[in-house]
Design a protein around this motif. Sequence first.
Motif, PDB file in Angstrom:
ATOM      1  N   GLY A   1      -2.791   8.508   0.446  1.00 19.90           N
ATOM      2  CA  GLY A   1      -2.771   7.546  -0.647  1.00 19.90           C
ATOM      3  C   GLY A   1      -3.205   8.210  -1.939  1.00 19.90           C
TER       4      GLY A   1
ATOM      5  N   ILE B   1      -0.596   4.836   0.493  1.00 14.55           N
ATOM      6  CA  ILE B   1       0.810   4.914   0.093  1.00 14.55           C
ATOM      7  C   ILE B   1       1.526   3.645   0.547  1.00 14.55           C
ATOM      8  CG2 ILE B   1       3.004   6.051   0.653  1.00 14.55           C
ATOM      9  CD1 ILE B   1       1.545   8.712   0.581  1.00 14.55           C
ATOM     10  N   GLY B   2       2.320   3.075  -0.339  1.00 11.07           N
ATOM     11  CA  GLY B   2       3.095   1.882  -0.008  1.00 11.07           C
ATOM     12  C   GLY B   2       2.339   0.585  -0.183  1.00 11.07           C
ATOM     13  N   SER B   3       1.098   0.673  -0.665  1.00 12.48           N
ATOM     14  CA  SER B   3       0.287  -0.534  -0.853  1.00 12.48           C
ATOM     15  C   SER B   3      -0.147  -0.631  -2.306  1.00 12.48           C
ATOM     16  CB  SER B   3      -0.957  -0.489   0.042  1.00 12.48           C
ATOM     17  OG  SER B   3      -1.786  -1.615  -0.194  1.00 12.48           O
ATOM     18  N   ASP B   4      -0.331  -1.859  -2.783  1.00  7.61           N
ATOM     19  CA  ASP B   4      -0.910  -2.039  -4.115  1.00  7.61           C
ATOM     20  C   ASP B   4      -2.357  -2.530  -4.007  1.00  7.61           C
ATOM     21  OD1 ASP B   4      -0.479  -4.585  -3.196  1.00  7.61           O
ATOM     22  OD2 ASP B   4       0.740  -5.241  -4.895  1.00  7.61           O
TER      23      ASP B   4
ATOM     24  N   TRP C   1      -4.498   9.493   6.731  1.00  5.40           N
ATOM     25  CA  TRP C   1      -4.009   8.302   6.019  1.00  5.40           C
ATOM     26  C   TRP C   1      -3.898   8.696   4.558  1.00  5.40           C
ATOM     27  CZ3 TRP C   1      -7.353   3.280   5.324  1.00  5.40           C
ATOM     28  CH2 TRP C   1      -6.533   2.183   5.036  1.00  5.40           C
TER      29      TRP C   1
ATOM     30  N   ALA D   1      -3.281   1.036  10.223  1.00  5.59           N
ATOM     31  CA  ALA D   1      -2.813   2.134   9.379  1.00  5.59           C
ATOM     32  C   ALA D   1      -3.811   3.260   9.186  1.00  5.59           C
ATOM     33  CB  ALA D   1      -2.424   1.579   8.007  1.00  5.59           C
TER      34      ALA D   1
END
Length: 199
Positions: free
Chosen positions: A143, A164-167, A141, A181
């Motif tokens: 990030g 990645i792709g998350s705030d 995973w 995820a």
Amino acid sequence: MTDLLVASRNQKKLAELRRVLDDAGVSGLRLLSLDDVEEFPEAPETGATFEENALAKARDAYAASGLAAVADDSGLAVDALNGMPGVLSARWAGAHGDDVANLELLLGQLRDVPDDRRGASFVSACALVSSAGETVVRGEWSGHIAHAPRGDGGFGYDPIFVPIGSDRSAGELSPAEKDAASHRGRALGLLLPALRAST
């Protein structure tokens, strides 16, 4: 109903596996933890890889109990630290399982590292050992590491890991979002065919 020994005393890992199995429609497995079986000597985690440690734990649990056993070894691999803490993640600050100390040490080590070099991945290797043989899988995973903890969900390094792709940090995700995820969710998903075959 078939007993499956999860070679851990971490109830959060047990609950995560139960949710993954339920979501996949896998029934007929009763999950037991190490607290549910007679105590046996557990070998120290001396493997150089997550896979080696997971397989050693599952083999020990199967040999001692005679039950199909699943084990995971997981941790955080930080790019700026050449993949460390890696297999040492749970004891990065010295004492095993001191999440706060581990977090604080890691953040201190990355204090002056710029955002573009704070990449990291959670890694989980899961092993299943039973009379049918051995299966080992790996989930990752990706990030980056935040500058300060956020959220009080999850455990370990979750509050400082932003996928990645998350705030939001992993510590701010709901259990269902994390399962869908996460490194362990991905590894357990890969293990499902072998788990189904063991029921």
